[in-house]
Motif scaffolding. Structure first.
Motif, PDB file in Angstrom:
ATOM      1  N   SER A 125     -49.018  15.236  -4.403  1.00 54.71           N
ATOM      2  CA  SER A 125     -48.217  16.443  -4.167  1.00 54.71           C
ATOM      3  C   SER A 125     -48.569  17.153  -2.867  1.00 54.71           C
ATOM      4  O   SER A 125     -47.900  18.119  -2.478  1.00 54.71           O
ATOM      5  N   LEU A 164     -44.681  22.440 -12.409  1.00 53.85           N
ATOM      6  CA  LEU A 164     -44.480  21.346 -13.358  1.00 53.85           C
ATOM      7  C   LEU A 164     -43.111  21.512 -14.020  1.00 53.85           C
ATOM      8  O   LEU A 164     -42.801  22.562 -14.564  1.00 53.85           O
ATOM      9  N   LEU A 169     -52.522  13.507  -8.745  1.00 53.76           N
ATOM     10  CA  LEU A 169     -51.555  14.582  -8.495  1.00 53.76           C
ATOM     11  C   LEU A 169     -51.894  15.371  -7.232  1.00 53.76           C
ATOM     12  O   LEU A 169     -51.011  15.718  -6.441  1.00 53.76           O
ATOM     13  N   TYR A 213     -42.140  16.631 -11.174  1.00 54.90           N
ATOM     14  CA  TYR A 213     -43.275  16.112 -11.953  1.00 54.90           C
ATOM     15  C   TYR A 213     -43.158  16.508 -13.421  1.00 54.90           C
ATOM     16  O   TYR A 213     -42.795  17.648 -13.742  1.00 54.90           O
ATOM     17  N   LEU A 262     -50.925  21.058  -9.590  1.00 53.58           N
ATOM     18  CA  LEU A 262     -49.683  21.085  -8.806  1.00 53.58           C
ATOM     19  C   LEU A 262     -49.542  22.398  -8.041  1.00 53.58           C
ATOM     20  O   LEU A 262     -49.047  22.423  -6.903  1.00 53.58           O
ATOM     21  N   ASP A 278     -38.724  11.324  -9.501  1.00 48.98           N
ATOM     22  CA  ASP A 278     -39.456  12.006 -10.566  1.00 48.98           C
ATOM     23  C   ASP A 278     -40.644  11.140 -10.958  1.00 48.98           C
ATOM     24  O   ASP A 278     -40.518   9.905 -11.035  1.00 48.98           O
ATOM     25  N   ARG A 293     -39.993  15.989  -4.817  1.00 47.83           N
ATOM     26  CA  ARG A 293     -40.273  15.226  -6.030  1.00 47.83           C
ATOM     27  C   ARG A 293     -40.499  16.150  -7.227  1.00 47.83           C
ATOM     28  O   ARG A 293     -41.026  17.249  -7.088  1.00 47.83           O
TER      29      ARG A 293
END
Length: 548
Positions: free
Chosen positions: A192, A246, A188, A205, A239, A169, A203
């Motif tokens: 990502s 998110l 980001l 975020y 993202l 995370d 992962r």
């Protein structure tokens, strides 16, 4: 082990403080936590725990990396670079891998010599494997439930390591300005992107907007909500370009007291607080860990919070009333048998009354349960066995927790070895080493004098005890030691004088019963001058305790 990396593009947004609050809450919850300071150029984790650190920091992550990157030596144990943090209200201990001894010039020299390009980009470089092995060592040696990493700001090799290699995370923190938000988006977008996910980690975020003013009018609240929504949407859109959602968004407002004093506000004692910062840190904590806790964990923690309130109540109201205190302590044992508090209180109660057999019984029960005082109660159990003459048992218990870098276990080892083996050379060498590390510690200086006295090296004993009294001229135990030295030197006048000084400074003569020099006091039981001193300080009744 779940790994959270706390990252900010710019400094000054409360990143380290957020990590510390989450770590404190986790250990209060009973989880095992390791925290890692990767902000090597501006480390801050160890300063947040300055009061709670149990030992000095001599080495840390910089030393660990330096060993491999410069000396070409793979460190065998990450635990050698850790220190423990014991919080008053926490069930477990936090393991801290600090950046290193930042007050030493050697730290900055080592950091400057680490060549990050060679670690990752040179031919046959093994930097990625090295840091993956770091994480593996933490998991295998310490077995934490959570690893929390304080990342470097900006776009650097260090921040890349903490996020792309180590994190499950990532918590992005940003202040409300264009530079912060754009910087976070840049990172980001790269992090990502599927092509940059070298390890194939799914992962998660999280976003935290920090240090914005708390609105104090309806109009300002509307503007505030618009700002929060806008900034959160920017992060969500970054993202979304890579098909990622998110996980959570939180706000931590400006708080002058919080920012000036760097307070940690997630402890159970703050839960009844009305302040915004407390509620916001609680909300952040819940957002981060909600997917990693079972219902039974929550039930355990609720019980623990109630126990803490009962403990505070006990300390506040019942300490002065012995019978009531014992009644409440025994009630704690019955109500919360899985926690150490009740047993610890009862053990301390009997210890204060020199009822060491009963104190040991409850200390043993305490060490078999959960509690934030595990190391202190283990040390007490060892000390009680030592007082009762159970030297082998003391040694066996000490071997389980012995840490050469922990002065408390080192001091106990000195005393136990002396009682078991009476090896003059070993005893002097051990206590001298401890004094060298802690030159102003009165207890250690006094112990040196006692050891010299035992071996009849009176000149050295006097030198040591006078150095002790230079540090603390009102040390009652030092005057007792000086009295015993003078007695063995056949200087009765100075013996009497120093016994008086010890009693003047409130020495409890019950302790001499458990000392190698107890024979001195038994020889004085018919000494009229000695008895007159006991009468003067109204402690002649101590004789019945000595003879019991």
């Amino acid at each position: 082990m779940k790994t959270f990396t706390f990252y900010s593009y710019k400094g000054g947004v409360g990143r380290t403080l957020a990590l510390v609050n989450v770590a404190n809450r986790l250990v209060e919850f009973g989880k095992k936590v390791c925290i890692l300071d990767f902000d090597l150029e501006a480390p801050g984790l160890q300063s947040k725990y300055a009061k709670e650190l149990q030992q000095p920091i001599y080495k840390g992550l910089v030393d660990y990396i330096y060993s491999y990157a410069v000396e070409n030596v793979q460190p065998r144990h990450i635990s050698d670079y850790m220190v423990d943090i014991h919080l008053t209200n926490a069930i477990n201990t936090i393991h801290l891998c600090a950046a290193g001894d930042v007050d030493s010039s050697d730290y900055w020299k080592k950091l400057a010599r680490i060549n990050w390009w060679n670690l990752f980009y040179a031919e046959n470089s093994y930097g990625i494997d090295f840091f993956l092995n770091l994480k593996k060592q933490i998991e295998e040696e310490l077995a934490p439930d959570f690893l929390l990493i304080d990342s470097r700001t900006g776009i650097t090799e260090m921040s890349a390591i903490t996020m792309s290699l180590l994190a499950d995370d990532v918590v992005f923190l940003a202040a409300n300005n264009e530079e912060n938000i754009k910087g976070c988006c840049k990172v980001l977008n790269s992090l990502s992107a599927p092509e940059n996910n070298l390890l194939g980690i799914k992962r998660t975020y999280h976003f935290v907007l920090t240090r914005i003013p708390l609105p104090d009018s309806p109009d300002e609240k509307v503007k505030h909500n618009i700002i929060v929504e806008q900034k959160t949407n920017i992060i969500k859109e970054c993202l979304a370009k890579n098909g990622i959602t998110l996980e959570s968004a939180n706000v931590i407002h400006s708080d002058r007291c919080l920012e000036e004093n760097e307070l940690c506000n997630t402890s159970y004692i703050y839960e009844v607080s009305k302040t915004s910062s407390v509620k916001e840190y609680m909300a952040l904590y819940d957002s981060l860990v909600k997917n990693y806790f079972l219902e039974e964990d929550r039930v355990t923690f609720d019980n623990y919070k109630q126990l803490q309130l009962e403990v505070d109540k006990l300390l506040r109201y019942y300490r002065g009333n012995d019978s009531h205190f014992m009644e409440q302590a025994e009630l704690l044992v019955k109500s919360y048998p899985q926690f150490s508090y009740g047993y610890s209180f009862i053990s301390n109660y009997y210890f204060d009354r020199f009822e060491f057999e009963k104190a040991l019984e409850y200390a043993q029960k305490a060490t078999a349960t959960l509690g934030p005082d595990l190391l202190p109660i283990q040390l007490k159990e060892i000390h009680l066995n030592l007082l009762l003459g159970n030297y082998q048992r003391s040694e066996n218990l000490l071997n389980k927790i012995y840490d050469k870098d922990n002065e408390f276990t080192e001091f106990l080892k000195v005393k136990i070895d002396h009682m078991m083996f009476h090896n003059e050379e070993h005893d002097i060498k051990a206590i001298t080493k401890l004094i060298k590390a802690h030159p102003d510690n009165v207890k250690y200086r006094n112990e040196e004098a006692r050891i010299w006295n035992f071996y009849k090296k009176y000149a050295s004993a006097l030198e040591a005890i006078y150095e002790t009294l230079e540090i603390d001229s009102e040390s009652a135990m030092a005057y007792i030691t000086l009295a015993e030295i003078k007695y063995r030197m056949n200087d009765k006048l100075d013996f009497y004088r120093n016994i008086e000084l010890a009693l003047k400074y409130n020495y409890d003569l019950r302790w001499v019963k458990y000392d190698e020099m107890f024979y001195i006091y038994k020889e004085c039981l018919e000494d009229e001058r000695f008895l007159a001193i006991l009468d003067k300080y109204d402690v002649r009744h101590i004789i019945s305790f000595w003879l019991s």
